[in-house]
Write an enzyme that holds these catalytic residues in place. Structure first.
Site, PDB file in Angstrom:
ATOM      1  N   VAL A 283     -12.720  -5.242   1.603  1.00 51.15           N
ATOM      2  CA  VAL A 283     -12.244  -3.868   2.054  1.00 51.15           C
ATOM      3  C   VAL A 283     -11.474  -3.975   3.397  1.00 51.15           C
ATOM      4  O   VAL A 283     -11.763  -4.431   4.135  1.00 51.15           O
ATOM      5  CB  VAL A 283     -13.168  -2.787   1.888  1.00 51.15           C
ATOM      6  CG1 VAL A 283     -12.743  -1.510   1.984  1.00 51.15           C
ATOM      7  CG2 VAL A 283     -14.179  -2.801   0.502  1.00 51.15           C
ATOM      8  N   GLY A 284     -10.016  -3.457   2.911  1.00 53.98           N
ATOM      9  CA  GLY A 284      -9.192  -3.187   4.224  1.00 53.98           C
ATOM     10  C   GLY A 284      -9.528  -2.017   4.841  1.00 53.98           C
ATOM     11  O   GLY A 284     -10.354  -1.092   4.670  1.00 53.98           O
TER      12      GLY A 284
ATOM     13  N   THR B 180       0.819  -1.250   0.080  1.00 55.62           N
ATOM     14  CA  THR B 180      -0.075  -0.021   0.051  1.00 55.62           C
ATOM     15  C   THR B 180       0.883   1.135   0.037  1.00 55.62           C
ATOM     16  O   THR B 180       1.945   1.206   0.501  1.00 55.62           O
ATOM     17  CB  THR B 180      -0.972  -0.003   1.353  1.00 55.62           C
ATOM     18  OG1 THR B 180      -1.699  -1.097   1.159  1.00 55.62           O
ATOM     19  CG2 THR B 180      -1.510   1.269   1.564  1.00 55.62           C
TER      20      THR B 180
HETATM   21  N1  ASP Z   1      -3.316  -2.138   4.564  1.00 59.84           N
HETATM   22  C1  ASP Z   1      -3.834  -2.720   3.215  1.00 59.84           C
HETATM   23  C2  ASP Z   1      -5.064  -3.529   3.480  1.00 59.84           C
HETATM   24  O1  ASP Z   1      -5.326  -4.284   4.131  1.00 59.84           O
HETATM   25  C3  ASP Z   1      -2.883  -3.538   2.667  1.00 59.84           C
HETATM   26  C4  ASP Z   1      -1.267  -3.052   2.628  1.00 59.84           C
HETATM   27  O2  ASP Z   1      -1.013  -2.318   3.643  1.00 59.84           O
HETATM   28  O3  ASP Z   1      -0.639  -3.038   1.898  1.00 59.84           O
HETATM   29  O4  ASP Z   1      -5.752  -3.335   2.445  1.00 59.84           O
END
Ligand code: ASP
Length: 348
Positions: free
Chosen positions: A242-243, A213
């Site tokens: 969804v994160g 991310t």
């Molecule tokens: N935080 C992001 C998610 O859970 C993943 C990431 O940090 O690459 O969608």
């Protein structure tokens, strides 16, 4: 102006999944309260906390660092020219989305069904306006659509086809074929994750999946803060998962004192309301930014069983970059205008 002091805190804490190196790199300015009228701008960016030390070749490192520098230059150029923190974080995140090295925009991870579903958010700390989108598949730069939601709609969060329909009404939002987001590396990671899942390896469910991310936090010359985050989510995600990245208060948050962008295992970052918790500790608890960020990333998240990191900045231009993984792709321009890029825990 005095030279910013630095502190590196490292500790080993025992958890069920073994010993992991906990490192917090912070950059602080002793004369933090000296400047208020004309603040020296500050910018920090990240390209994810899923760095795995053993897979980092010199070639990859050089190429990733070059893209981090490009993103820093893009965002800091805005700030140097007197632009706003919101403009700066948007510009920096667009540069990171356009790089195939990171899990956002071009180079996003694949869902279980072999699609790229993108999430992004942005928040203006001076007004506390925010915008977010989730599950889009054709928007080249999701952060720009999140910004359009903030500035051009009465809403905070739009998802899927509705978000894209809104985007088509906005000038400057580029649409691409879904194949634009494909990279062979991410496709291979999906195949590996599906194989591990079939063999019931627990790592297929979260940790050891490459967090890439991207995000940015900025303080502009008028003392305004902003944060933005963009992601493809987690490899092998399904059911419209969804994160934290597009969730205001979890993956992104900014107010008048503090701005945060997160990366890591999103389910845990949502449950701990990470970005808001850090800013609340600064505001209500009067904690120093570095202490607030370190506590949440080194204590709260590991205690729940998650991992990851944040970039955070306060109204005095102090920057905190704690993470509890091997590394976090990161860069920052400090109050003296000096640029830094780093990847592993032992680099500053
Ligand atoms: N935080 C992001 C998610 O859970 C993943 C990431 O940090 O690459 O969608």
């Amino acid at each position: 102006m005095t030279v910013p002091g630095r502190a590196l805190a490292a500790a080993f804490l025992p958890f069920s999944y073994g010993m992991i190196l906990m490192t917090a790199a912070t950059v602080s300015s002793p004369d933090a309260h000296a400047e208020t009228a004309a603040t020296r701008p500050v910018l920090a960016i990240h390209g994810g906390a899923g760095v795995i030390r053993s897979t980092l070749t010199p070639e990859i490192e050089a190429s990733v660092k070059a893209d981090l520098r490009r993103a820093l230059d893009a965002g800091y150029g805005v700030l140097e020219a007197g632009g706003s923190a919101v403009d700066a974080v948007a510009r920096a995140v667009v540069a990171l989305e356009d790089s195939p090295h990171f899990n956002a925009g071009k180079g996003a991870v694949f869902t279980h069904d072999g699609r790229n579903e993108l999430d992004a958010s942005i928040m203006d700390g001076s007004t506390r306006r925010a915008g977010a989108i989730a599950g889009v598949t054709r928007v080249r730069n999701p952060v720009l659509l999140a910004r359009a939601v903030m500035e051009r709609s009465p809403h905070v969060m739009l998802i899927g086809e509705g978000a894209e329909a809104f985007g088509r009404s906005i000038e400057g939002i580029d649409f691409v074929e879904p194949s634009y987001f494909h990279t062979d590396v991410r496709w291979r990671q999906l195949r590996e994750a599906i194989e591990k899942e079939a063999q019931r390896e627990p790592s297929a469910q979260g940790r050891a999946i490459h967090y890439g991310t991207v995000g940015a936090v900025a303080l502009d010359a008028r003392g305004r803060l902003a944060a933005a985050t963009s992601t493809g989510g987690m490899t092998n995600k399904r059911w419209g998962r969804v994160g934290d990245s597009p969730i205001i208060g979890a993956g992104t948050y900014a107010d008048a004192r503090c701005a945060v962008s997160a990366t890591g295992w999103g389910e845990f970052f949502i449950r701990a309301a990470v970005a808001h918790d850090i800013c609340a500790r600064v505001e209500y608890g009067r904690q120093a930014l570095a202490d607030a960020a370190r506590t949440v990333i080194m204590e709260t998240i590991p205690a729940l069983g998650g991992d990851g990191g944040v970039i955070a900045i306060d109204a005095q231009g102090q920057v905190a970059l704690p993470f509890n993984t091997d590394g976090m792709y990161r860069g920052w321009v400090d109050r003296d205008g000096r640029r830094h890029v780093a990847i592993l825990a032992d680099q500053r």
